[in-house]
Write an enzyme that holds these catalytic residues in place. Structure first.
Site, mmCIF file in Angstrom:
data_model
loop_
_atom_site.group_PDB
_atom_site.id
_atom_site.type_symbol
_atom_site.label_atom_id
_atom_site.label_comp_id
_atom_site.label_asym_id
_atom_site.label_seq_id
_atom_site.Cartn_x
_atom_site.Cartn_y
_atom_site.Cartn_z
ATOM 1 C CD GLU A 1 55.579 34.893 50.322
ATOM 2 O OE1 GLU A 1 56.682 34.359 50.337
ATOM 3 O OE2 GLU A 1 54.666 34.525 49.572
ATOM 4 C CB CYS B 1 49.742 42.085 45.298
ATOM 5 S SG CYS B 1 48.707 40.685 45.738
ATOM 6 C CB CYS C 1 43.688 31.837 53.386
ATOM 7 S SG CYS C 1 42.027 32.185 52.770
ATOM 8 C CB CYS D 1 40.946 27.927 47.158
ATOM 9 S SG CYS D 1 39.712 29.114 47.684
ATOM 10 C CB CYS E 1 44.997 29.129 46.595
ATOM 11 S SG CYS E 1 45.762 30.485 47.489
ATOM 12 C CB CYS F 1 47.272 34.665 40.895
ATOM 13 S SG CYS F 1 46.970 36.278 40.277
HETATM 14 N N1 SAH Z 1 41.295 35.491 48.986
HETATM 15 C C1 SAH Z 1 41.000 36.399 47.967
HETATM 16 C C2 SAH Z 1 42.180 37.239 47.617
HETATM 17 C C3 SAH Z 1 43.353 36.435 47.087
HETATM 18 S S1 SAH Z 1 43.400 36.688 45.393
HETATM 19 C C4 SAH Z 1 40.441 35.688 46.770
HETATM 20 O O1 SAH Z 1 40.550 34.480 46.700
HETATM 21 O O2 SAH Z 1 39.860 36.353 45.916
HETATM 22 C C5 SAH Z 1 44.213 35.290 44.853
HETATM 23 C C6 SAH Z 1 43.748 35.023 43.426
HETATM 24 O O3 SAH Z 1 44.617 34.045 42.874
HETATM 25 C C7 SAH Z 1 42.341 34.467 43.368
HETATM 26 O O4 SAH Z 1 41.635 35.066 42.316
HETATM 27 C C8 SAH Z 1 42.561 33.001 43.054
HETATM 28 O O5 SAH Z 1 41.500 32.460 42.328
HETATM 29 C C9 SAH Z 1 43.843 33.055 42.246
HETATM 30 N N2 SAH Z 1 44.622 31.824 42.312
HETATM 31 C C10 SAH Z 1 44.746 30.964 43.345
HETATM 32 N N3 SAH Z 1 45.551 29.962 43.013
HETATM 33 C C11 SAH Z 1 45.974 30.191 41.747
HETATM 34 C C12 SAH Z 1 46.848 29.502 40.847
HETATM 35 N N4 SAH Z 1 47.478 28.405 41.206
HETATM 36 N N5 SAH Z 1 47.025 30.041 39.611
HETATM 37 C C13 SAH Z 1 46.424 31.196 39.249
HETATM 38 N N6 SAH Z 1 45.619 31.899 40.058
HETATM 39 C C14 SAH Z 1 45.387 31.388 41.294
HETATM 40 FE FE1 SF4 Z 2 42.247 32.043 50.436
HETATM 41 FE FE2 SF4 Z 2 43.734 31.423 48.306
HETATM 42 FE FE3 SF4 Z 2 41.147 30.824 48.349
HETATM 43 FE FE4 SF4 Z 2 41.888 33.390 48.139
HETATM 44 S S1 SF4 Z 2 42.267 31.781 46.620
HETATM 45 S S2 SF4 Z 2 40.291 32.534 49.475
HETATM 46 S S3 SF4 Z 2 43.735 33.348 49.405
HETATM 47 S S4 SF4 Z 2 42.713 29.984 49.725
#
Ligand code: SAH
Ligand code: SF4
Length: 354
Positions: A102, A115, A122, A126, A129, A343
Site C-alpha cells: 500500500e 508515503c 515487516c 511492533c 502497528c 500511521c
Molecule cells: N518502519 C518504519 C517506517 C514506518 S512508519 C518505522 O517504524 O519508523 C510508521 C509510523 O507509524 C511509525 O512512526 C510508528 O510508530 C507509527 N505507528 C504505528 N502504529 C501506529 C498507530 N496505531 N497509531 C499511530 N501511529 C502508529
Molecule cells: Fe514495522 Fe510497523 Fe514497527 Fe514500522 S512501526 S518497524 S512498519 S512493525
C-alpha cells in the site's frame, strides 16, 4: 513492441526503473552504447513516466527494439484505490510475484506527499502497528519503491508530489541497499527530482545502520521512538531489546546531521502508557544530547483492543511540557483514518506462509 516479463527471482530481465544513473550507465555500456543514453532513458522513465520504449523517439528504432528484448520498465499495478473524506487516497498495488503493498497519497494546500512502502510486511513486530501482523514477506526492489511514486504521478494527474516519506509498510533500514538505491534515483536530476530536503526516511531504530545510512545518503531522518524507558519501549517495539534506548540515542548523536537540520522524533501517544507528565519530562531529558524535533501522533486505535488514544487535553498538556523546555513539538493530525490509511494502519492481505 512487447515488453519482456521482469523476472524478480533471476534478475534475467533487468528493471530499468530501479537502476541508479551509475547502474544505468554500466548497463548501456554493456550494450555497446554511449553513456549519455542512460540519462536519456532515465528521463523518459522518471519524468516522461514511460512504461514502454515506444515513446522514446530520441532513441533509434533498432535500439528501442534491442532494449525491449533486454530490459523491462517495472511498475506496480493499481488493484484498488480508496479515498478518504479528507482527500487522502490509499493505493493497493500488485507486484510481479503477486505480493501486494500500500501507498498513501496525502494532498496538502501547497504540496502533496506520498508515503511509500519498502517491504511487503515487516519483521519488526511492533505491537501498535498493523503491518507487523502480516509478518515479513519480502524486501521491495528499488524499482518497486520508486515505481510507487511513478505510478501515483500517472494515476493522479495534476498532483504535485514534491514530498516523499518512507513511512509505509516495512522497515527501510532492514532493506538498506534498495532504500539507498531508491533515494539515489529519486534525488537524481534525471530522476523524479525529489529534493533530499523533502525526502524523509523513518526507522524503528536499527542503531548500527543509522550511522551507516547517514554516511551513505542525504535525507531527513525520522525515528519512531514511542517510549522513554527501555521497559515500556521493549513492550511495544521488540527491536528495543536488541538496540536499547542508550544505544539508539548514541547512534543519533553520531549521525552526520546536515547543518541546521533536526532529527524528527515520532512519538505515538498511547493513553495511560506513555502519555504522563513524567514521560514528557523524561523525553526532554532523553533528547537533550541531540538536535531533535518531536512529532506527537495520537495513537490510531481503530484496530486495537489493547491500546487507546489519549484525550486531546492530555495530548496538549504533553506538548506544553516539551515546548516549555524549548523542544519543538508538533501534534500530527492523523489523516485517512476512515480508510485505514493513517500511521500504523497499512497492511495488505499477504500473510507469511508460517
Ligand atoms: N518502519 C518504519 C517506517 C514506518 S512508519 C518505522 O517504524 O519508523 C510508521 C509510523 O507509524 C511509525 O512512526 C510508528 O510508530 C507509527 N505507528 C504505528 N502504529 C501506529 C498507530 N496505531 N497509531 C499511530 N501511529 C502508529
Ligand atoms: Fe514495522 Fe510497523 Fe514497527 Fe514500522 S512501526 S518497524 S512498519 S512493525
Amino acid at each position: 513492441m512487447t515488453e519482456p516479463a521482469y523476472n524478480l527471482e533471476t534478475g534475467a530481465c533487468p528493471d530499468l526503473s530501479g537502476m541508479t544513473i551509475d547502474e544505468m550507465e554500466t548497463f548501456f555500456h554493456s550494450m555497446g552504447q554511449e553513456k549519455y543514453r542512460a540519462a536519456q532513458v532515465m528521463r523518459w522513465i522518471h519524468q516522461g513516466l514511460a512504461v514502454s520504449y515506444d515513446p522514446m523517439t530520441n532513441l533509434s528504432k533498432k535500439l528501442r527494439e534491442e532494449l525491449a528484448s533486454t530490459a523491462g520498465i517495472g511498475r506496480p499495478t493499481v488493484i484498488e484505490t480508496l479515498e478518504s473524506k479528507d482527500g487522502v487516497k490509499k493505493f493497493l498495488f500488485g507486484l510481479v510475484d503477486g505480493s501486494k503493498i500500500e501507498s498513501v497519497y496525502i494532498p496538502n494546500e501547497d504540496h502533496d506527499t506520498l508515503c511509500v512502502s519498502t517491504q511487503v510486511g515487516c519483521a519488526m513486530g511492533c505491537k501498535i502497528c498493523r503491518t507487523a501482523e502480516m509478518g515479513f514477506v519480502r524486501n521491495l526492489t528499488s524499482g518497486e519503491i520508486v515505481g510507487q511514486l511513478l505510478e501515483l504521478r500517472r494515476q493522479v494527474p495534476g498532483s504535485s508530489i514534491t514530498n516523499v516519506v518512507f513511512m509505509g509498510m516495512g522497515e527501510p533500514l532492514a532493506n538498506f541497499d534498495n532504500t539507498v538505491r531508491a533515494i539515489n534515483i529519486m534525488t537524481n536530476p534525471n530522476g523524479p527530482q525529489i529534493s533530499w530536503r523533502r525526502l524523509t526516511v523513518s526507522t524503528s531504530g536499527l542503531a548500527p545502520r543509522i550511522i551507516e545510512f547517514g554516511k551513505t545518503v542525504r535525507i531527513k531522518l525520522a525515528i519512531s521512538l514511542n517510549a522513554v524507558t527501555d521497559e515500556t519501549r521493549s513492550l511495544i517495539m521488540p527491536i528495543n531489546t536488541k538496540y536499547p534506548l542508550g544505544e539508539l540515542i548514541e547512534a543519533l548523536r553520531h549521525y552526520p546531521l546536515p547543518k541546521r537540520d533536526r532529527i524528527t522524533i515520532e512519538y505515538v501517544l498511547i493513553k495511560g502508557f506513555n502519555d504522563s507528565d513524567a514521560d514528557a519530562r523524561r523525553l526532554v531529558k532523553l533528547l537533550n544530547p541531540i538536535r531533535a524535533k518531536v512529532n506527537l501522533i495520537p495513537f490510531n486505535d481503530e484496530l486495537s483492543t489493547e491500546f487507546k488514544t489519549p484525550e486531546p487535553e492530555r495530548v496538549a498538556a504533553f506538548q506544553d511540557i516539551l515546548m516549555s523546555k524549548s523542544l519543538i513539538a508538533i501534534i500530527r493530525k492523523s489523516r485517512g483514518r476512515d480508510i485505514l490509511a493513517a500511521c500504523g494502519q497499512l497492511a495488505s492481505e499477504n500473510r507469511r506462509a508460517c
